[in-house]
Scaffold this motif. Structure first.
Motif, short mmCIF file in Angstrom:
data_model
loop_
_atom_site.label_atom_id
_atom_site.label_comp_id
_atom_site.label_asym_id
_atom_site.label_seq_id
_atom_site.Cartn_x
_atom_site.Cartn_y
_atom_site.Cartn_z
N ILE A 23 16.50 19.25 4.17
CA ILE A 23 17.38 18.14 3.80
C ILE A 23 17.86 18.32 2.37
CG2 ILE A 23 17.52 15.64 3.46
CD1 ILE A 23 15.42 15.40 5.74
N ALA A 24 16.95 18.66 1.48
CA ALA A 24 17.32 18.90 0.08
C ALA A 24 18.24 20.10 -0.04
CB ALA A 24 16.06 19.11 -0.76
N GLN A 25 17.99 21.13 0.76
CA GLN A 25 18.83 22.33 0.73
C GLN A 25 20.26 21.99 1.16
OE1 GLN A 25 17.31 25.53 3.12
NE2 GLN A 25 19.01 26.87 2.65
N ALA A 26 20.40 21.19 2.20
CA ALA A 26 21.74 20.80 2.66
C ALA A 26 22.46 19.98 1.59
CB ALA A 26 21.65 20.01 3.97
N ALA A 27 21.72 19.10 0.92
CA ALA A 27 22.30 18.29 -0.15
C ALA A 27 22.76 19.18 -1.31
CB ALA A 27 21.30 17.24 -0.63
N GLN A 28 21.95 20.17 -1.64
CA GLN A 28 22.32 21.10 -2.71
C GLN A 28 23.56 21.91 -2.34
OE1 GLN A 28 18.71 23.31 -3.27
NE2 GLN A 28 17.81 21.77 -4.63
N ALA A 30 25.92 20.94 -0.32
CA ALA A 30 27.06 20.02 -0.40
C ALA A 30 27.50 19.84 -1.85
CB ALA A 30 26.68 18.67 0.21
N GLN A 31 26.54 19.68 -2.74
CA GLN A 31 26.86 19.49 -4.16
C GLN A 31 27.56 20.73 -4.72
OE1 GLN A 31 26.26 16.58 -6.00
NE2 GLN A 31 27.64 17.63 -7.40
N ALA A 32 27.08 21.90 -4.34
CA ALA A 32 27.71 23.14 -4.81
C ALA A 32 29.15 23.23 -4.32
CB ALA A 32 26.90 24.34 -4.33
N CYS A 33 29.39 22.85 -3.09
CA CYS A 33 30.76 22.87 -2.56
C CYS A 33 31.64 21.86 -3.28
CB CYS A 33 30.74 22.58 -1.06
SG CYS A 33 30.01 23.90 -0.08
N GLU A 34 31.09 20.68 -3.54
CA GLU A 34 31.85 19.67 -4.28
C GLU A 34 32.21 20.17 -5.67
OE1 GLU A 34 29.15 16.41 -3.93
OE2 GLU A 34 29.87 15.85 -1.93
N ASN A 35 31.28 20.87 -6.30
CA ASN A 35 31.51 21.38 -7.65
C ASN A 35 32.61 22.44 -7.69
OD1 ASN A 35 29.53 19.70 -8.66
ND2 ASN A 35 27.95 21.27 -8.70
N THR A 36 32.79 23.15 -6.58
CA THR A 36 33.83 24.17 -6.53
C THR A 36 35.12 23.65 -5.91
OG1 THR A 36 33.05 25.04 -4.41
CG2 THR A 36 32.16 26.07 -6.41
N GLY A 37 35.13 22.36 -5.55
CA GLY A 37 36.34 21.74 -5.02
C GLY A 37 36.53 21.90 -3.53
N ASP A 38 35.53 22.39 -2.82
CA ASP A 38 35.63 22.58 -1.37
C ASP A 38 35.11 21.33 -0.66
OD1 ASP A 38 35.75 23.46 1.23
OD2 ASP A 38 34.67 25.33 0.87
N SER A 39 35.95 20.31 -0.60
CA SER A 39 35.52 19.02 -0.06
C SER A 39 35.25 19.07 1.44
CB SER A 39 36.54 17.94 -0.39
OG SER A 39 37.79 18.25 0.18
N GLU A 40 35.97 19.91 2.18
CA GLU A 40 35.74 20.01 3.63
C GLU A 40 34.35 20.59 3.92
OE1 GLU A 40 36.25 19.52 7.58
OE2 GLU A 40 37.62 18.81 6.04
N GLU A 41 34.01 21.66 3.24
CA GLU A 41 32.69 22.28 3.41
C GLU A 41 31.59 21.31 2.96
OE1 GLU A 41 30.14 25.64 4.37
OE2 GLU A 41 32.26 25.33 4.73
N ALA A 42 31.83 20.62 1.87
CA ALA A 42 30.86 19.63 1.38
C ALA A 42 30.64 18.53 2.41
CB ALA A 42 31.33 19.03 0.06
N ARG A 43 31.72 18.08 3.02
CA ARG A 43 31.62 17.04 4.05
C ARG A 43 30.78 17.53 5.23
NH1 ARG A 43 36.23 14.81 3.38
NH2 ARG A 43 37.39 16.61 4.11
#
Length: 61
Positions: A23-28, A30-43
């Motif tokens: 669960i923590a890995q998935a959250a991390q 998502a956060q990494a994707c958000e940080n790089t601007g990949d909102s679809e992957e983060a979602r």
């Protein structure tokens, strides 16, 4: 975008392999994707995270 079935397959596999740490890995992820601007992957990672939380079940008190 990945299908609902794929989300649950990935979530189950990660949860079985890594336990609650998944669960923590998935959250991390998502956060990494958000940080790089990949909102679809983060979602998608947030969706996988939510699926694992449902598998975990309710908190025990």
């Amino acid at each position: 975008m990945i299908s609902e079935i794929q989300v649950h397959v990935i979530a189950r596999q990660m949860f079985e392999k890594h336990g609650l740490e998944a669960i923590a890995q998935a959250a991390q992820n998502a956060q990494a994707c958000e940080n790089t601007g990949d909102s679809e992957e983060a979602r998608e990672w947030r969706h996988i995270e939510d699926a694992m939380k449902m598998m975990r079940g309710p908190h025990q008190s």
